[in-house]
Write an enzyme that holds these catalytic residues in place. Structure first.
Site, PDB file in Angstrom:
ATOM      1  N   GLY A 122      37.015  28.908  68.418  1.00  0.00           N
ATOM      2  CA  GLY A 122      36.655  27.810  69.627  1.00  0.00           C
ATOM      3  C   GLY A 122      37.342  26.388  69.359  1.00  0.00           C
ATOM      4  O   GLY A 122      36.556  25.494  69.662  1.00  0.00           O
ATOM      5  N   ALA A 123      38.588  26.336  68.820  1.00  0.00           N
ATOM      6  CA  ALA A 123      39.179  25.234  68.445  1.00  0.00           C
ATOM      7  C   ALA A 123      39.781  24.614  69.617  1.00  0.00           C
ATOM      8  O   ALA A 123      40.385  23.341  69.547  1.00  0.00           O
ATOM      9  CB  ALA A 123      40.117  25.338  67.379  1.00  0.00           C
TER      10      ALA A 123
ATOM     11  N   ASP B  27      39.279  36.904  71.516  1.00  0.00           N
ATOM     12  CA  ASP B  27      37.991  36.884  71.779  1.00  0.00           C
ATOM     13  C   ASP B  27      36.945  37.282  70.546  1.00  0.00           C
ATOM     14  O   ASP B  27      36.791  38.278  70.432  1.00  0.00           O
ATOM     15  CB  ASP B  27      37.827  37.968  73.228  1.00  0.00           C
ATOM     16  CG  ASP B  27      36.329  37.768  73.370  1.00  0.00           C
ATOM     17  OD1 ASP B  27      35.549  37.146  72.896  1.00  0.00           O
ATOM     18  OD2 ASP B  27      36.145  38.529  74.597  1.00  0.00           O
TER      19      ASP B  27
ATOM     20  N   TYR C  82      20.129  31.701  74.483  1.00  0.00           N
ATOM     21  CA  TYR C  82      20.818  30.604  73.676  1.00  0.00           C
ATOM     22  C   TYR C  82      20.003  30.134  72.431  1.00  0.00           C
ATOM     23  O   TYR C  82      20.703  30.388  71.257  1.00  0.00           O
ATOM     24  CB  TYR C  82      21.160  29.474  74.610  1.00  0.00           C
ATOM     25  CG  TYR C  82      22.166  28.458  73.877  1.00  0.00           C
ATOM     26  CD1 TYR C  82      23.376  28.421  73.666  1.00  0.00           C
ATOM     27  CD2 TYR C  82      21.433  26.918  73.310  1.00  0.00           C
ATOM     28  CE1 TYR C  82      24.235  27.467  72.988  1.00  0.00           C
ATOM     29  CE2 TYR C  82      22.267  26.044  72.789  1.00  0.00           C
ATOM     30  CZ  TYR C  82      23.685  26.646  72.460  1.00  0.00           C
ATOM     31  OH  TYR C  82      24.409  25.411  71.841  1.00  0.00           O
TER      32      TYR C  82
HETATM   33  P1  NAP Z   1      32.761  23.497  74.780  1.00  0.00           P
HETATM   34  O1  NAP Z   1      33.584  22.208  74.877  1.00  0.00           O
HETATM   35  O2  NAP Z   1      32.375  24.512  75.935  1.00  0.00           O
HETATM   36  O3  NAP Z   1      34.008  24.552  73.865  1.00  0.00           O
HETATM   37  C1  NAP Z   1      33.535  25.996  73.726  1.00  0.00           C
HETATM   38  C2  NAP Z   1      34.617  26.764  72.849  1.00  0.00           C
HETATM   39  O4  NAP Z   1      34.322  27.752  72.568  1.00  0.00           O
HETATM   40  C3  NAP Z   1      35.762  26.471  73.520  1.00  0.00           C
HETATM   41  O5  NAP Z   1      36.977  26.185  72.533  1.00  0.00           O
HETATM   42  C4  NAP Z   1      36.109  28.194  73.843  1.00  0.00           C
HETATM   43  O6  NAP Z   1      37.176  28.418  73.878  1.00  0.00           O
HETATM   44  C5  NAP Z   1      35.218  28.650  72.682  1.00  0.00           C
HETATM   45  N1  NAP Z   1      34.834  30.059  73.117  1.00  0.00           N
HETATM   46  C6  NAP Z   1      33.751  30.461  73.983  1.00  0.00           C
HETATM   47  N2  NAP Z   1      33.694  31.747  73.842  1.00  0.00           N
HETATM   48  C7  NAP Z   1      34.834  32.153  73.072  1.00  0.00           C
HETATM   49  C8  NAP Z   1      35.129  33.594  72.759  1.00  0.00           C
HETATM   50  N3  NAP Z   1      34.609  34.608  73.144  1.00  0.00           N
HETATM   51  N4  NAP Z   1      36.401  33.573  71.849  1.00  0.00           N
HETATM   52  C9  NAP Z   1      36.710  32.590  71.316  1.00  0.00           C
HETATM   53  N5  NAP Z   1      36.230  31.360  71.526  1.00  0.00           N
HETATM   54  C10 NAP Z   1      35.386  31.314  72.554  1.00  0.00           C
HETATM   55  O7  NAP Z   1      31.581  23.620  73.777  1.00  0.00           O
HETATM   56  P2  NAP Z   1      31.083  22.537  72.664  1.00  0.00           P
HETATM   57  O8  NAP Z   1      30.101  21.728  72.978  1.00  0.00           O
HETATM   58  O9  NAP Z   1      32.413  21.928  71.884  1.00  0.00           O
HETATM   59  O10 NAP Z   1      30.266  23.792  71.693  1.00  0.00           O
HETATM   60  C11 NAP Z   1      30.779  24.247  70.484  1.00  0.00           C
HETATM   61  C12 NAP Z   1      29.755  24.795  69.581  1.00  0.00           C
HETATM   62  O11 NAP Z   1      28.779  23.754  69.465  1.00  0.00           O
HETATM   63  C13 NAP Z   1      29.066  26.102  70.400  1.00  0.00           C
HETATM   64  O12 NAP Z   1      28.631  26.940  69.396  1.00  0.00           O
HETATM   65  C14 NAP Z   1      28.088  25.414  71.021  1.00  0.00           C
HETATM   66  O13 NAP Z   1      26.678  26.036  71.167  1.00  0.00           O
HETATM   67  C15 NAP Z   1      27.407  24.229  69.987  1.00  0.00           C
HETATM   68  N6  NAP Z   1      26.567  23.137  70.263  1.00  0.00           N
HETATM   69  C16 NAP Z   1      26.998  22.318  71.012  1.00  0.00           C
HETATM   70  C17 NAP Z   1      26.392  21.224  71.830  1.00  0.00           C
HETATM   71  C18 NAP Z   1      26.542  20.169  72.641  1.00  0.00           C
HETATM   72  O14 NAP Z   1      25.807  19.296  72.848  1.00  0.00           O
HETATM   73  N7  NAP Z   1      27.801  20.185  73.067  1.00  0.00           N
HETATM   74  C19 NAP Z   1      24.872  21.230  71.046  1.00  0.00           C
HETATM   75  C20 NAP Z   1      24.460  22.235  70.114  1.00  0.00           C
HETATM   76  C21 NAP Z   1      25.549  22.942  69.620  1.00  0.00           C
HETATM   77  P3  NAP Z   1      38.193  29.052  75.121  1.00  0.00           P
HETATM   78  O15 NAP Z   1      37.925  27.794  76.075  1.00  0.00           O
HETATM   79  O16 NAP Z   1      39.570  28.868  74.582  1.00  0.00           O
HETATM   80  O17 NAP Z   1      37.676  30.290  75.602  1.00  0.00           O
END
Ligand code: NAP
Length: 242
Positions: free
Chosen positions: A9-10, A60, A152
């Site tokens: 998810g980079a 994926d 979640y």
């Molecule tokens: P984001 O901006 O929505 O990014 C999510 C990333 O995950 C995207 O790069 C997306 O890639 C990738 N992804 C989703 N499904 C995928 C799959 N099936 N295969 C490969 N890649 C996949 O979210 P974020 O906030 O950066 O979240 C990153 C992590 O931090 C997540 O695990 C989230 O639960 C965790 N987190 C976030 C927060 C927050 O407040 N933002 C808080 C706690 C934990 P594509 O778009 O290329 O598919």
């Protein structure tokens, strides 16, 4: 050969910042994306301007065959994997009684199965090298539970269970496994939350702000160089949850 890291998810948000941080540490980065190809290419090009090369790989991570292809590609090109960051994740806000089996499969497979499958495919190389660092991005909602986000929370609590158990099993092979459990971080995942709620969260947070992806990447920078931290869930949340 320098160290080699896969970051899932980079393409966006936290994972993008982690990939950039590791690449700037002269670590060979394989930045995974699934749907956001344009953003992944932009990341590669942005780093190229600083003379930093990274690989981007479409997979994926909720599917074993994709996970296997990405790990095989990495081993073929670099011969090993030193660092695995299981960051890819999605959320779902829905009342518990309305959640479907399809929702369950999607959230659990994307957030939890992915970390299981990525770890399983990667660990043989780490055991062979007698060295490795796995970092799973979980969430405060896996620690304290979240109304209308039960799937979640389950997935993230599961990730922390994986972290703790694997740390025990793999410690003797010099493989460290830790979770980072972020609080509210400004990314696409949280941009749908209304401004009033965000202000309330800031007021409730001792450091009086929400987090940025760099706040998580800084911890990654420290963890990949550390040698005695394993099995821990490090919650980076500005003090929101203490
Ligand atoms: P984001 O901006 O929505 O990014 C999510 C990333 O995950 C995207 O790069 C997306 O890639 C990738 N992804 C989703 N499904 C995928 C799959 N099936 N295969 C490969 N890649 C996949 O979210 P974020 O906030 O950066 O979240 C990153 C992590 O931090 C997540 O695990 C989230 O639960 C965790 N987190 C976030 C927060 C927050 O407040 N933002 C808080 C706690 C934990 P594509 O778009 O290329 O598919």
């Amino acid at each position: 050969m320098g160290r080699v890291a896969i970051v899932t998810g980079a393409s966006r948000g936290i994972g993008r910042e982690i990939a950039k941080t590791l690449a700037k540490m002269n670590i060979n980065v394989i930045g995974n994306y699934n749907q956001s190809e344009k953003e992944a290419i932009e990341l590669k090009e942005e780093l190229k301007k600083e003379n930093i090369e990274i690989d981007i790989f479409k997979a994926d991570v909720s599917k074993r065959e994709d996970v296997k292809k990405m790990v095989d590609y990495t081993i073929e090109k670099y011969g090993k994997i030193d660092i695995l960051v299981n960051n890819a994740g999605i959320d779902l806000v829905k009342e518990f009684t309305k959640v479907t089996d399809e929702d369950w499969n999607k959230i659990i497979n994307t957030n939890l199965y992915s970390a299981f499958a990525m770890s399983q495919e990667t660990i043989p190389s780490m055991i062979h090298e007698k060295s490795g660092c796995i970092i799973n991005i979980s969430s405060i909602w896996g620690l304290v539970g979240s109304s209308c986000e039960v799937l979640y929370s389950i997935s993230k609590a599961g990730v922390d269970g994986l972290t703790k158990s694997l740390a025990k099993e793999l410690g003797p092979s010099n493989i460290r496994v830790n979770s980072i459990a972020p609080g509210f971080i400004d990314t696409r995942m949280t941009e749908k939350i209304d401004a009033e709620t965000v202000e309330e969260i800031k007021r409730e947070t001792p450091l009086l702000r929400t987090g940025n992806p760099i706040d998580i990447a800084r911890c990654i920078e420290w963890l990949v160089n550390d040698e005695f931290t394993t099995g821990q869930v490090i919650s980076i949340n500005g003090g929101w949850i203490i």
